[in-house]
Each structure stands twice: as C-alpha cells, then as structure tokens.
Design an enzyme around this catalytic site. Structure first.
Site, PDB file in Angstrom:
ATOM      1  N   GLU A 170      38.672  32.103  34.284  1.00  0.00           N
ATOM      2  CA  GLU A 170      38.687  32.347  35.723  1.00  0.00           C
ATOM      3  C   GLU A 170      38.570  31.020  36.463  1.00  0.00           C
ATOM      4  O   GLU A 170      38.178  29.996  35.880  1.00  0.00           O
ATOM      5  CB  GLU A 170      37.517  33.258  36.113  1.00  0.00           C
TER       6      GLU A 170
ATOM      7  N   LYS B 281      35.318  44.442  34.325  1.00  0.00           N
ATOM      8  CA  LYS B 281      36.291  45.256  33.578  1.00  0.00           C
ATOM      9  C   LYS B 281      35.627  46.518  33.020  1.00  0.00           C
ATOM     10  O   LYS B 281      36.231  47.605  33.027  1.00  0.00           O
ATOM     11  CB  LYS B 281      36.901  44.422  32.458  1.00  0.00           C
TER      12      LYS B 281
ATOM     13  N   ARG C 134      47.507  28.239  49.320  1.00  0.00           N
ATOM     14  CA  ARG C 134      46.584  27.423  50.117  1.00  0.00           C
ATOM     15  C   ARG C 134      47.198  26.086  50.485  1.00  0.00           C
ATOM     16  O   ARG C 134      47.053  25.613  51.586  1.00  0.00           O
ATOM     17  CB  ARG C 134      45.313  27.178  49.292  1.00  0.00           C
TER      18      ARG C 134
ATOM     19  N   ASP D  12      33.023  38.690  34.326  1.00  0.00           N
ATOM     20  CA  ASP D  12      34.398  39.184  34.220  1.00  0.00           C
ATOM     21  C   ASP D  12      34.440  40.442  33.340  1.00  0.00           C
ATOM     22  O   ASP D  12      35.047  41.455  33.720  1.00  0.00           O
ATOM     23  CB  ASP D  12      35.286  38.074  33.638  1.00  0.00           C
TER      24      ASP D  12
ATOM     25  N   GLY E  78      46.098  34.891  30.173  1.00  0.00           N
ATOM     26  CA  GLY E  78      47.225  33.953  30.175  1.00  0.00           C
ATOM     27  C   GLY E  78      48.273  34.387  31.194  1.00  0.00           C
ATOM     28  O   GLY E  78      48.399  35.572  31.518  1.00  0.00           O
TER      29      GLY E  78
HETATM   30  N1  LIG Z   1      44.525  33.979  34.272  1.00  0.00           N
HETATM   31  C1  LIG Z   1      44.449  35.103  33.564  1.00  0.00           C
HETATM   32  O1  LIG Z   1      44.579  35.122  32.331  1.00  0.00           O
HETATM   33  C2  LIG Z   1      44.179  36.406  34.256  1.00  0.00           C
HETATM   34  C3  LIG Z   1      43.858  36.457  35.594  1.00  0.00           C
HETATM   35  N2  LIG Z   1      43.622  37.677  36.174  1.00  0.00           N
HETATM   36  C4  LIG Z   1      43.304  37.765  37.587  1.00  0.00           C
HETATM   37  O2  LIG Z   1      44.440  37.339  38.326  1.00  0.00           O
HETATM   38  C5  LIG Z   1      44.025  36.753  39.548  1.00  0.00           C
HETATM   39  C6  LIG Z   1      44.616  35.353  39.652  1.00  0.00           C
HETATM   40  O3  LIG Z   1      44.159  34.602  38.549  1.00  0.00           O
HETATM   41  P1  LIG Z   1      44.786  33.177  38.204  1.00  0.00           P
HETATM   42  O4  LIG Z   1      46.219  33.148  38.536  1.00  0.00           O
HETATM   43  O5  LIG Z   1      44.338  32.862  36.832  1.00  0.00           O
HETATM   44  O6  LIG Z   1      43.967  32.269  39.230  1.00  0.00           O
HETATM   45  P2  LIG Z   1      44.406  30.846  39.823  1.00  0.00           P
HETATM   46  O7  LIG Z   1      43.143  30.218  40.321  1.00  0.00           O
HETATM   47  O8  LIG Z   1      45.229  30.095  38.847  1.00  0.00           O
HETATM   48  O9  LIG Z   1      45.356  31.256  41.048  1.00  0.00           O
HETATM   49  C7  LIG Z   1      44.898  31.777  42.266  1.00  0.00           C
HETATM   50  C8  LIG Z   1      45.697  31.098  43.354  1.00  0.00           C
HETATM   51  O10 LIG Z   1      45.406  31.744  44.597  1.00  0.00           O
HETATM   52  C9  LIG Z   1      45.329  30.719  45.573  1.00  0.00           C
HETATM   53  N3  LIG Z   1      44.561  31.210  46.723  1.00  0.00           N
HETATM   54  C10 LIG Z   1      43.231  31.393  46.814  1.00  0.00           C
HETATM   55  N4  LIG Z   1      42.920  31.849  48.047  1.00  0.00           N
HETATM   56  C11 LIG Z   1      44.066  31.962  48.721  1.00  0.00           C
HETATM   57  C12 LIG Z   1      44.397  32.406  50.027  1.00  0.00           C
HETATM   58  N5  LIG Z   1      43.464  32.789  50.878  1.00  0.00           N
HETATM   59  N6  LIG Z   1      45.708  32.425  50.397  1.00  0.00           N
HETATM   60  C13 LIG Z   1      46.660  32.025  49.535  1.00  0.00           C
HETATM   61  N7  LIG Z   1      46.416  31.610  48.275  1.00  0.00           N
HETATM   62  C14 LIG Z   1      45.126  31.583  47.877  1.00  0.00           C
HETATM   63  C15 LIG Z   1      44.664  29.545  44.860  1.00  0.00           C
HETATM   64  O11 LIG Z   1      44.907  28.334  45.516  1.00  0.00           O
HETATM   65  C16 LIG Z   1      45.334  29.612  43.488  1.00  0.00           C
HETATM   66  O12 LIG Z   1      46.515  28.861  43.432  1.00  0.00           O
HETATM   67  C17 LIG Z   1      42.495  36.801  39.539  1.00  0.00           C
HETATM   68  O13 LIG Z   1      42.072  37.990  40.182  1.00  0.00           O
HETATM   69  C18 LIG Z   1      42.177  36.876  38.051  1.00  0.00           C
HETATM   70  O14 LIG Z   1      40.927  37.466  37.806  1.00  0.00           O
HETATM   71  C19 LIG Z   1      43.709  38.859  35.490  1.00  0.00           C
HETATM   72  C20 LIG Z   1      44.027  38.858  34.173  1.00  0.00           C
HETATM   73  C21 LIG Z   1      44.255  37.624  33.441  1.00  0.00           C
HETATM   74  N1  LIG Z   2      39.358  35.141  32.506  1.00  0.00           N
HETATM   75  C1  LIG Z   2      39.864  36.371  31.967  1.00  0.00           C
HETATM   76  C2  LIG Z   2      41.309  36.513  32.299  1.00  0.00           C
HETATM   77  C3  LIG Z   2      41.780  37.867  32.089  1.00  0.00           C
HETATM   78  O1  LIG Z   2      41.302  38.855  32.634  1.00  0.00           O
HETATM   79  C4  LIG Z   2      39.687  36.372  30.455  1.00  0.00           C
HETATM   80  O2  LIG Z   2      39.357  35.311  29.900  1.00  0.00           O
HETATM   81  O3  LIG Z   2      39.847  37.423  29.864  1.00  0.00           O
END
Ligand SMILES: NC(=O)C1=CN([C@@H]2O[C@H](COP(=O)(O)OP(=O)(O)OC[C@H]3O[C@@H](n4cnc5c(N)ncnc54)[C@H](O)[C@@H]3O)[C@@H](O)[C@H]2O)C=CC1
Ligand SMILES: N[C@@H](CC=O)C(=O)O
Ligand code: NA
EC number: 1.1.1.3
Length: 431
Positions: free
Chosen positions: A190, A205, A47, A201, A306
C-alpha cells in the site's frame, strides 16, 4: 459496433490505475464486443499531471470532483485509495447516476453499508472485486454464485505484501526490511506499507469478506487485528521444527453459542502445517478457503496484488457495470439482513504454540502445566529440548477461549522458573 461509447472517469493513475489504462487501450476491441458498445476513457484524475507523460495531456485533470460529475461521463473507476476524498467522490458519482468500480478495501470496510445504500438509492452499481484478493474472483462468487447456500467459514491469505515477506524470510532467510523493500518495488504494498505489515489491509479485506459471507455489517474496527511486525526468526524456526510454516491469516467464522449465532473475524499470524494447502501459497499469491453447508469446501487461489492482476479484476467489474448500463439495469447489491453480533476475540476459541526457556530443575514442568490447568487450557503436546541451565519447553495447546490462553501466557512470564517466553503463536489447521 453500434451505440455511443460509454465514457469512463479514471480516478488515480498509480500502480493499478496505469495498468487499467494500458489494458483498456490494448483490449478495446474485445471489450467493445463484450459490452456491446465501445468503452473509452473520458478523463484521468491525478495529483501531479507532470508525472504522467504516457497519458494524453487532454485527458489529465487535477479536479477529480468535476470529472466524476461531468455529463459526458457514464462510469467511474476509483483507484486513488484511502478514505478521503474517495468517499466523497463515490457519493458524488452515485448522485450523478454513475456506477462505480473501486479497488478500495479501506473505504469499503469503513463505510460499505452507507455506500451500498447510496448506490441502491441511485439505481447504479458499486463493484469492487479488486478490493479483496486482487485478481481472484471471490466477491462476485460470494455475492452471486453462493447466494443460495449457508456459509460457515472463510479463511485465507489475503495480503500479498506480508505473504511475500514471510515467504522470503522462511525460504531465503531474507531480513524483514529487505523483503518489504522488494514488495514495495514490485507494486504490492500500500501507499503506506504499515497498512500491510500491521494487518490493517488484511483486516479491511476480512471485514468485507465477513459482511458478504454472513449478510451482516462488519467494519474493519470489528476485526481483531495483529500484524507480522512481531514475527521473529525464532517463531519461523520453531514453526519449522514442528512441520509448520507461519502465515498471516484472515479468519471469518460463524459461531453458534448459547446466546445464538455471532460472527468472529480475526487477522493474525499463525503456524499452519506444511501439508496444509495454504502453506504452499508463496510470494504475493493469495488463497481463500470458503466453507458452505451445501457446497462444502471451495478454494480460490491466484495473484492477490500487483498492477496488472488487480487491473484484471477492475476491468472485469468495468465490463459488468458497462453491460448493466447497456441493459438499463443495476446488478445485485449486498444484503445485511442477518445483522449478527460480532463476537469478541476473548471468547473466540484458538490454539497456541508456546516456547519457553526454563530452569531445568525438578518440578518446573509440573509448575508450567499447573498454570495451563488453572486457566482451563488443555495441553496437546509438550516437548523438552536441552538440559541444565538452558532447557526449552515447547507446548501446543488444545482449543480454548483466546482470553484464557493469553492470561496463561501472562502468568508464565511472571514465573521465576521461566527465564523467557521466546515464542507465542496461534496454531491453525493442526489435527
Ligand atoms: N497495488 C496493489 O497491488 C493493489 C491495490 N489495491 C487498491 O487499489 C487502490 C490504488 O492502489 P495503487 O494503485 O497501488 O496505489 P498508488 O499509490 O500507486 O496509486 C494511487 C494514485 O492515486 C493518486 N491520488 C491520490 N489522491 C488523489 C486525488 N485526490 N486525485 C487524483 N489522484 C489522486 C496518487 O497520486 C497515486 O498516483 C488502493 O485502494 C489500493 O488499496 C487493491 C488491490 C491490489
Ligand atoms: N497491499 C495489498 C495490495 C492488494 O490488495 C497486498 O499486499 O495484498
Ligand atoms: Na478479487
């Protein structure tokens, strides 16, 4: 290594995306050897390009759609999260003949059937191991290793943030807000942490797990969902008194009833005995039990959230879809041939632990017991603490339809002899 590189569009560079980018660079040599061709990043959609000083500027773009449809892109990794624009970007990738790896449980639980159909029609892959239980290999075992068995139950801790909060509350007496702030700082939560706290969430799942386990389309809207916001210090203390701990559980069951089989899918906090293997799952760790007719009980355990753990699952999928691409094939999709109905929570058998402040007068126990009997709920144990003005009754029931249990609690709240219902939690895993 021979062959032109496979080129990857990375959509999103937050907690997970930045870890994917780093690990892909660090392990480039091994990944090339494992795939048979180099795998390199063609572009990174973000973004705000100014917020990613570590990413080469020529890779950054704000136009994710243009990136996924570029001719020099072979594979797409979607780690933006949320429904829109992730759905449209995935569909555009499939139409352009590109396989997708995603960590997006919200989207897969909302529209998995249509997305799988679009991928199958295009002859490409849709893999999303990271979407459930982070680093733990769970979805591919369900889709592939257990495809010859009959699954009956999947139960587990699938949200790292809430497990971290409940563990901190139980172990250190930390407050809810403090523990949530820590989980957010550690990259577990999240983008909107109410998705974790309110159980959305985990419900997403659970829907994905139930769909794969029972070959039936289940969406997040089909899942009975309760979060941990109402879990109180009293609940945690009452649990400890009976040798239990409080966990947010996702429970997917195949239920045989008079009208045939159905699936029951629920997410709610529950007391479980401290001797239960899920009780010792602390911090952001996840664990999932799978019960199958021939395999028996299987347990999957590991880091559920993570950046790096999640990136490990994303990269595992990326290697798999890259190998398929090199071989000119698509991997196995999912099947929803069983089409089982989803049972309402009201009919699902559960057990309750109830704690009541009562007036310590003759006959109060009989009155309370009478309410349970009137709803056909059998009592397993009753304990009375204290005497005089402030007696406490602690009751654990046998299994009964959830509607009968909640109706009993509503009636108890109206009884003059009951001063307060101080704790109500479901109980799982008690003998
Ligand atoms: N953080 C975790 O532990 C885990 C996360 N996930 C999943 O992974 C995915 C990402 O999670 P995170 O990295 O934690 O989220 P985050 O919020 O840290 O990263 C998402 C990124 O995507 C960017 N973004 C949003 N809309 C956009 C667009 N239209 N174009 C380009 N960039 C865009 C945001 O600015 C942000 O930097 C989510 O679906 C989450 O549910 C899954 C398992 C674990
Ligand atoms: N927000 C989620 C990230 C992984 O899916 C969690 O806390 O488990
Ligand atoms: Na996983």
């Amino acid at each position: 290594m021979s062959g032109a590189p496979l080129r990857v569009a990375l959509l999103g560079c937050g907690t997970v995306g930045s870890a994917v980018l780093r690990l892909l660079a660090e392990q480039a040599g091994d990944i090339t050897a494992r795939v048979g061709r180099p795998v390199e990043v063609a572009g990174v959609a973000v973004r705000r390009p100014d917020r990613h000083p570590g990413v080469p500027a020529e890779l950054l773009t704000t136009d994710a759609h243009a990136l996924v449809t570029r001719d020099d892109v072979d594979l797409v990794v979607e780690v933006i999260g949320g429904i829109d624009p992730a759905r449209e970007l995935m569909l555009a990738a499939f139409s352009a003949g590109k396989s997708v790896v995603s960590a997006n449980k919200a989207l897969l639980a909302d529209d998995g059937v249509a997305l799988h159909a679009a991928a199958a029609e295009a002859g490409v892959d849709l893999y999303y191991e990271a979407a459930v239980a982070g680093a733990i290999p769970l979805l591919r075992p369900l889709r592939e290793s257990l495809a010859g068995d009959q699954l009956t139950r999947v139960v587990g801790i699938v949200n790292g943030t809430t497990n971290y909060i409940l563990s901190r509350m139980a172990e250190t007496g930390a407050g809810f807000a403090e523990a949530l702030a820590e989980a957010t700082e550690l990259g577990y939560a999240e983008a909107d942490p109410t998705a974790d706290v309110d159980g959305f969430d985990a419900a997403a799942k659970a829907a994905i797990l139930a769909s794969l386990a029972f070959h039936t389309p289940v969406t997040a809207a089909d899942v009975h969902r309760e979060g941990i916001a109402a879990v109180s210090a009293t609940d945690v203390a009452r649990a400890a008194e009976i040798g239990c701990t409080v966990k947010l559980l996702a429970i997917c069951e195949k239920v045989e009833g008079e009208r045939g089989a159905s699936v029951a899918v629920r997410v709610h906090p529950a007391m479980i005995p401290t001797s239960h293997p899920l009780a010792s799952v602390g911090g952001a760790f996840n664990a999932v039990f799978v019960e199958a007719e021939a395999a028996g009980q299987l347990m999957f355990y590991g880091q559920g959230a993570g950046g790096e753990p999640t990136a490990s699952a994303v990269l595992g999928d990326l290697v798999a879809v890259a190998r398929n691409r090199v071989a000119g094939v698509a991997g196995p999709g999912t099947t929803a041939y069983a089409g089982l109905p989803v049972a309402p929570m009201a009919d699902t058998p559960t057990r309750y632990h109830v704690s009541l402040d009562v007036a310590d007068v003759p006959g109060v126990l009989a009155q309370v017991a009478q309410e349970f009997a009137a709803h056909d709920v059998s009592i397993s144990t009753v304990r009375q603490d204290g005497a005089g003005e402030a007696a406490t009754l602690v009751i654990v029931t046998h299994r009964a339809p959830d509607s009968a249990l909640s109706a009993t609690i509503s009636r108890l709240r109206e009884m003059p002899a009951v001063r307060a219902v101080t704790s109500v939690l479901r109980v799982e895993g008690l003998a």
